[in-house]
Motif scaffolding. Structure first.
Motif, PDB file in Angstrom:
ATOM      1  N   PHE A   1       0.944  -0.987   0.054  1.00 47.99           N
ATOM      2  CA  PHE A   1      -0.002   0.021  -0.068  1.00 47.99           C
ATOM      3  C   PHE A   1       0.975   1.210  -0.033  1.00 47.99           C
ATOM      4  CE2 PHE A   1      -2.575  -3.281   1.655  1.00 47.99           C
ATOM      5  CZ  PHE A   1      -3.965  -3.097   1.012  1.00 47.99           C
ATOM      6  N   SER A   2       0.657   2.205  -0.841  1.00 50.03           N
ATOM      7  CA  SER A   2       1.513   3.438  -1.102  1.00 50.03           C
ATOM      8  C   SER A   2       1.063   4.396  -0.011  1.00 50.03           C
ATOM      9  CB  SER A   2       1.496   3.988  -2.486  1.00 50.03           C
ATOM     10  OG  SER A   2       0.109   4.482  -2.597  1.00 50.03           O
ATOM     11  N   GLN A   3      -0.026   4.340   0.761  1.00 49.92           N
ATOM     12  CA  GLN A   3      -0.166   5.284   1.767  1.00 49.92           C
ATOM     13  C   GLN A   3      -1.171   4.499   2.641  1.00 49.92           C
ATOM     14  OE1 GLN A   3      -1.986   8.417  -0.644  1.00 49.92           O
ATOM     15  NE2 GLN A   3      -3.836   7.224  -0.947  1.00 49.92           N
ATOM     16  N   SER A   4      -1.512   5.258   3.888  1.00 48.12           N
ATOM     17  CA  SER A   4      -2.532   5.053   4.679  1.00 48.12           C
ATOM     18  C   SER A   4      -3.723   5.647   4.413  1.00 48.12           C
ATOM     19  CB  SER A   4      -2.123   5.426   6.329  1.00 48.12           C
ATOM     20  OG  SER A   4      -1.788   6.638   6.238  1.00 48.12           O
ATOM     21  N   GLY A   5      -4.968   4.933   5.050  1.00 46.37           N
ATOM     22  CA  GLY A   5      -6.356   5.569   4.774  1.00 46.37           C
ATOM     23  C   GLY A   5      -6.595   6.312   5.785  1.00 46.37           C
ATOM     24  N   LYS A   6      -7.795   6.865   5.877  1.00 48.37           N
ATOM     25  CA  LYS A   6      -8.359   7.750   6.727  1.00 48.37           C
ATOM     26  C   LYS A   6      -9.789   7.460   6.951  1.00 48.37           C
ATOM     27  CE  LYS A   6      -9.289  12.546   6.272  1.00 48.37           C
ATOM     28  NZ  LYS A   6      -9.156  14.105   5.999  1.00 48.37           N
ATOM     29  N   ILE A   7     -10.390   7.681   8.238  1.00 45.80           N
ATOM     30  CA  ILE A   7     -11.806   7.585   8.290  1.00 45.80           C
ATOM     31  C   ILE A   7     -12.519   8.784   8.246  1.00 45.80           C
ATOM     32  CG2 ILE A   7     -13.613   7.362  10.131  1.00 45.80           C
ATOM     33  CD1 ILE A   7     -11.755   5.368  11.839  1.00 45.80           C
ATOM     34  N   GLU A   8     -13.511   8.721   7.090  1.00 42.17           N
ATOM     35  CA  GLU A   8     -14.056   9.925   6.715  1.00 42.17           C
ATOM     36  C   GLU A   8     -15.648  10.215   7.386  1.00 42.17           C
ATOM     37  OE1 GLU A   8     -12.857  12.310   4.833  1.00 42.17           O
ATOM     38  OE2 GLU A   8     -11.172  11.130   4.100  1.00 42.17           O
ATOM     39  N   TRP A   9     -16.031   8.823   8.000  1.00 45.58           N
ATOM     40  CA  TRP A   9     -17.592   9.269   8.540  1.00 45.58           C
ATOM     41  C   TRP A   9     -17.672   7.898   9.340  1.00 45.58           C
ATOM     42  CZ3 TRP A   9     -22.133   6.157   8.462  1.00 45.58           C
ATOM     43  CH2 TRP A   9     -23.141   6.782   8.431  1.00 45.58           C
ATOM     44  N   ILE A  10     -18.565   8.042  10.361  1.00 48.40           N
ATOM     45  CA  ILE A  10     -18.867   6.902  11.386  1.00 48.40           C
ATOM     46  C   ILE A  10     -20.243   6.859  11.556  1.00 48.40           C
ATOM     47  CG2 ILE A  10     -18.477   5.715  13.643  1.00 48.40           C
ATOM     48  CD1 ILE A  10     -15.518   7.253  13.917  1.00 48.40           C
ATOM     49  N   GLY A  11     -21.008   5.691  11.579  1.00 43.96           N
ATOM     50  CA  GLY A  11     -22.331   5.590  11.674  1.00 43.96           C
ATOM     51  C   GLY A  11     -22.707   4.143  12.564  1.00 43.96           C
ATOM     52  N   LEU A  12     -23.640   4.486  13.331  1.00 46.83           N
ATOM     53  CA  LEU A  12     -24.369   3.306  14.006  1.00 46.83           C
ATOM     54  C   LEU A  12     -25.591   2.956  13.560  1.00 46.83           C
ATOM     55  CD1 LEU A  12     -23.232   4.681  17.736  1.00 46.83           C
ATOM     56  CD2 LEU A  12     -22.040   3.264  16.139  1.00 46.83           C
ATOM     57  N   ARG A  13     -25.900   1.657  13.587  1.00 44.16           N
ATOM     58  CA  ARG A  13     -27.247   1.205  13.323  1.00 44.16           C
ATOM     59  C   ARG A  13     -27.770   0.540  14.612  1.00 44.16           C
ATOM     60  NH1 ARG A  13     -24.526  -2.824   9.490  1.00 44.16           N
ATOM     61  NH2 ARG A  13     -23.631  -3.057  11.271  1.00 44.16           N
ATOM     62  N   ARG A  14     -28.575   1.485  15.204  1.00 43.18           N
ATOM     63  CA  ARG A  14     -29.221   1.165  16.671  1.00 43.18           C
ATOM     64  C   ARG A  14     -29.987  -0.189  16.441  1.00 43.18           C
ATOM     65  NH1 ARG A  14     -26.071   4.283  19.785  1.00 43.18           N
ATOM     66  NH2 ARG A  14     -26.023   6.462  19.456  1.00 43.18           N
ATOM     67  N   ALA A  15     -30.868  -0.421  15.570  1.00 39.07           N
ATOM     68  CA  ALA A  15     -31.728  -1.419  15.258  1.00 39.07           C
ATOM     69  C   ALA A  15     -32.224  -1.653  13.764  1.00 39.07           C
ATOM     70  CB  ALA A  15     -33.138  -1.411  16.163  1.00 39.07           C
ATOM     71  N   SER A  16     -32.487  -2.808  13.310  1.00 38.93           N
ATOM     72  CA  SER A  16     -32.781  -2.785  12.038  1.00 38.93           C
ATOM     73  C   SER A  16     -34.162  -2.002  11.541  1.00 38.93           C
ATOM     74  CB  SER A  16     -33.536  -4.255  11.964  1.00 38.93           C
ATOM     75  OG  SER A  16     -32.435  -5.356  12.025  1.00 38.93           O
ATOM     76  N   GLY A  17     -33.850  -1.363  10.489  1.00 37.95           N
ATOM     77  CA  GLY A  17     -34.951  -0.336   9.770  1.00 37.95           C
ATOM     78  C   GLY A  17     -34.823   1.067  10.457  1.00 37.95           C
ATOM     79  N   GLU A  18     -33.919   1.082  11.490  1.00 37.45           N
ATOM     80  CA  GLU A  18     -33.836   2.464  11.955  1.00 37.45           C
ATOM     81  C   GLU A  18     -32.683   3.168  11.420  1.00 37.45           C
ATOM     82  OE1 GLU A  18     -33.593   3.018  16.139  1.00 37.45           O
ATOM     83  OE2 GLU A  18     -34.968   1.828  16.627  1.00 37.45           O
ATOM     84  N   ALA A  19     -32.967   4.613  11.236  1.00 39.86           N
ATOM     85  CA  ALA A  19     -32.103   5.702  10.581  1.00 39.86           C
ATOM     86  C   ALA A  19     -30.756   5.471  11.227  1.00 39.86           C
ATOM     87  CB  ALA A  19     -32.643   6.919  10.489  1.00 39.86           C
TER      88      ALA A  19
END
Length: 164
Positions: free
Chosen positions: A9-27
């Motif tokens: 790998f020529s470079q490292s990556g970066k986290i752009e966004w984090i999201g949680l799914r609290r329950a099935s079907g929920e936003a």
């Protein structure tokens, strides 16, 4: 394919966004930081409730979002629509199956492809499932827990760049 090249790998990556799914079907709930729990996933995410799963965390490349949008004829696709936990940039996450990734003190192992489901038709509209095929990201298991945050560096721990 030369198996050793998979580790270059020529470079490292970066986290752009984090999201949680609290329950099935929920936003999805967007967060700036989250706790990775060893052998569970992200604290507060529905996948983190069951130990031993190979699908504890899901990751997708930020670079895939414009591709998915293009396939759908849309101007933009948002991370929460794709229902993946972590959006990363800078590395080709799709080829990391079997490799371990370090984020701060946390370690995850990429376990497989995150194949889209029929819910993508509802989330993205007609053709959403096919737009995400081969662009759905990957699943991972948490080997060592810790806090992660947007902007964190992602390192491939199996990097064998020192080999000739």
């Amino acid at each position: 394919m030369n198996a050793n090249l998979k580790h270059h790998f020529s470079q490292s990556g970066k986290i752009e966004w984090i999201g949680l799914r609290r329950a099935s079907g929920e936003a999805m709930v967007e967060v700036n930081s989250a706790e990775l729990l060893q052998d569970h996933g992200l604290q507060g995410d529905k996948a983190g409730k069951r130990a031993g799963s190979s699908r504890q965390v899901t990751l997708i490349q930020a670079e895939y979002l414009p591709v998915i949008s293009s396939f759908l004829g849309r101007e933009q696709t948002f991370p929460h629509e794709l229902r993946r936990n972590i959006v990363v940039s800078g590395i080709n996450i799709g080829i990391c199956k079997g490799l371990t990734i370090g984020i701060r003190d946390s370690v995850i192992q990429v376990t497989g492809d995150c194949v889209p489901c029929a819910k993508m038709e509802k989330a993205l509209g007609y053709g959403g499932f096919n737009a995400m095929l081969n662009h759905g990201g990957v699943t991972a298991a948490v080997l060592a827990g810790g806090t992660i945050a947007v902007g964190d560096e992602i390192r491939i721990l199996d990097d064998q760049a020192s080999e000739t």
